[in-house]
Structure formats: structure tokens, C-alpha cells
Design an enzyme around this catalytic site. Structure first.
Site, short mmCIF file in Angstrom:
data_model
loop_
_atom_site.label_atom_id
_atom_site.label_comp_id
_atom_site.label_asym_id
_atom_site.label_seq_id
_atom_site.Cartn_x
_atom_site.Cartn_y
_atom_site.Cartn_z
N GLY A 1 8.70 30.64 -5.46
CA GLY A 1 7.93 31.87 -5.29
C GLY A 1 6.49 31.59 -4.89
N TYR B 1 9.94 42.13 -19.16
CA TYR B 1 9.15 40.97 -18.70
C TYR B 1 8.77 40.06 -19.87
CZ TYR B 1 5.38 38.53 -16.16
OH TYR B 1 4.57 37.59 -15.57
#
Lengths: 252, 83
Positions: A15, A158
Site C-alpha cells: 500500500g 478498524y
């Protein structure tokens, strides 16, 4: 001019087309590493990063693909080994948020976050570990978050994923320590990225007020901690969670 | 022609810290000889180095006896790419 602490080392950063991942990739390149990175959607940003890596006189490799795909993660790592001839470091960074009040959070918003932030890390670590075990050297850094330590409202998905990463880090660190492989975690606090730009201004201000430094951190602040944990400077450190948060953990 | 049987047995016995004569070629290395997954990996790494072959990590799970390891090594020497 920084020292070439990563000369001839090969690092994989997931990422990395934007945000913290991008800063990590550039920091490692500046330390002399050859860097391979993957990205999911941002073709244009990935090309820009590759160009920047080359401008620094280094070799880079970009791979478009989803870390959620176990076989694709393996293919990515195979390509890295083929291209660079070796592999030393993994930085698990690719992550997403789907913030929402818990009472409104649907199954997909939960699953997508867990799948990317937890399963994606597993897939990548699993893809590299045999190579590192065989050579009896290497290091992994997993990017967690202050959210996984202190919890943040509207981030139950998250926060869960980032807490899971801490457990993953510690268990794996114990398991591979006899093979001279170190596994550590960096938990950023509030950092200036696209992810935090979407915060509402009043929430943003309140968050900044809670930080002893009174401001958000930069992506470079995080990248430097990652670089330290990959380098021999932290040669006796494993299973650690380093908070890069301007002191935020003390005010929670 | 290299004697693979001898070479494999040497590596296995070194990693498992046993005399070569103590390990029967069809004994299950984990269940009967006391090996673990990390030892399997050490055996694999040593074989790759000695014979300059690449054994895919998926084959680790098949390395259960000395005879199977000999087979795998022979296969890799024939079909596998050289390092």
C-alpha cells in the site's frame, strides 16, 4: 546525506502509492534499499513513486494487486525475488477505514476492514516467511494504529483490526526469533494523510488538542520509526509496539 | 551420478542429530523420529544448497520420510530450475 544502512537490502512495502506507505518506501530507498511495493487502485500515484525512486538512483518494482488475495500475495513476492534476487524486509502497511457508528455498521463494512487490515497482513507475512526463515535473517514491521491500543469511537472495525495486528506481531516475533528474524509494530497516532483529511474540522481540532505536541504527525515521522525497526540499530528489539503519536497515548 | 540417497540421509541425520543408521527410510520423521516443521525447513534449505535446486515450499508438507525426501530431491533435480 544519510548513511546507507540498507545497502543491498530488498524491502517490500504494501500500500505504498500514497500516505504513510509512500513515505516508508522513500525513506528505505534513501537508506540504500531496493524497494518493491504494491498498490490497489492508484496507478498514477504508483507511477510517480516509481519515478521518484528511480530519480534517487535506486531500483523499484511496483505491483498492482490486492493483498487480500492469498495467491496474488505469493505471486507478488515471487516476482520480487525473481527481480531483485533476494528479500530481506516486509512492511505491512496496506489498510483501509470504513468508519461508522457501530449501531449502523453493516456486515460488509466490518468484513472489508478485517479482510484488508488483518488477512492482508497474514497473506503477505505468510508469503515471505519461508524465505526469511531459510536465510535466518530479515525483519517485518506491521503498521498498527493508536486506534488498536486506545480505541476510537466509530472505528470498532478498524480498531479491532489494528489490535489484532499487535497480537499477530507478538506471536510471530516469538515464533521466528530463534531464526534471527525480528517482528515489530508501529502504531501511528494522528498523522497528516488522506485518511485523516476526511475527518470533520471540529473532530480534527479536538484530536490535535489532545496531542501533547498539539499537532498531527507527518508521514515521515512514521517512516523513520519503521526504518529504525528494520535496521540493525534495533537488532535486539522484537515483539515491540512503538507509538509514533506525539505523546497522544499519555492523554487518553 | 551423485548418491542422493546417501546425501539426503546425511542431511536428515545431521539436522535431527541422529546417527544415519538410526533413521529407517520409511519412518515418519515427525511421528516416529521426533522432527518438527522447523527441522523440515532446515532439511529443505540444506538440500537446496547441496544440490543447487529449488524445492517449492508447498512441498514441505510432503517431506514426511527420508524416502519421500529422496523422491522430491530427484524430481527437483530433473524438473526444477537451477539456482
Amino acid at each position: 546525506m544519510s548513511e546507507l544502512i540498507f545497502k543491498d537490502k530488498v524491502a517490500v512495502v504494501t500500500g505504498a502509492s500514497r500516505g504513510i506507505g509512500r513515505a516508508i518506501a522513500l525513506e528505505l530507498v534513501q537508506g540504500g534499499a531496493k524497494v518493491a511495493f504494491n498498490y490497489l487502485k492508484s496507478d498514477c500515484e504508483a507511477r510517480t513513486l516509481l519515478a521518484e525512486i528511480e530519480k534517487l538512483g535506486a531500483h523499484g518494482l511496483s505491483f498492482k494487486g490486492d493483498t487480500r488475495d492469498f495467491d496474488l500475495a505469493k505471486e507478488f513476492i515471487d516476482q520480487v525475488k525473481e527481480y531483485f534476487g533476494s528479500l530481506d524486509f516486509l512492511v505491512n502497511n496496506a489498510g483501509i477505514t470504513r468508519d461508522k457508528a457501530f449501531m449502523l455498521m453493516d456486515k460488509n463494512e466490518w468484513a472489508e476492514v478485517i479482510d484488508t487490515n488483518v488477512n492482508g497482513y497474514f497473506n503477505m507475512a505468510r508469503a515471505v516467511i519461508v524465505t526469511l526463515l531459510k536465510q535466518k535473517s530479515g525483519a517485518i514491521v506491521n503498521i498498527s494504529s493508536i486506534s488498536g491500543i486506545s480505541g476510537i469511537a466509530r472505528q470498532v472495525n478498524y480498531s479491532t483490526s489494528k489490535a489484532a495486528i499487535i497480537g499477530m506481531t507478538k506471536s510471530l516475533a516469538k515464533e521466528v526469533a530463534p531464526y534471527n528474524i525480528r517482528v515489530n509494530c508501529v502504531a501511528p497516532g494522528f498523522i497528516d494523510t488522506d485518511m485523516t483529511k476526511s475527518m470533520k474540522e471540529d473532530v480534527r481540532q479536538k484530536s490535535a488538542d489532545a496531542i501533547p505536541f498539539g499537532r498531527f504527525g507527518s508521514v515521515e515521522d512514521v517512516a523513520k520509526a519503521v526504518s529504525f525497526l528494520l535496521s540493525e540499530r534495533s537488532g535486539y528489539i522484537t515483539g515491540q509496539v512503538i507509538k509514533v503519536d506525539g505523546g497522544l497515548h499519555m492523554s487518553y | 551420478m551423485v548418491d542422493i540417497r546417501q546425501g539426503v540421509l546425511e542431511i536428515v541425520s545431521t539436522v535431527l542429530e541422529k546417527a544415519p543408521g538410526e533413521i529407517s527410510l520409511d519412518a515418519h520423521l515427525v511421528q516416529e523420529v521426533g522432527a518438527d516443521s522447523m527441522m523440515a525447513l532446515e532439511i529443505l534449505a540444506a538440500l537446496e544448497k547441496k544440490y543447487r535446486i529449488v524445492i517449492p515450499e508447498e512441498k514441505l508438507i510432503e517431506m514426511t520420510t527420508v524416502n519421500k525426501i529422496i523422491q522430491l530431491t530427484e524430481q527437483s533435480m530433473k524438473g526444477g530450475k537451477k539456482k
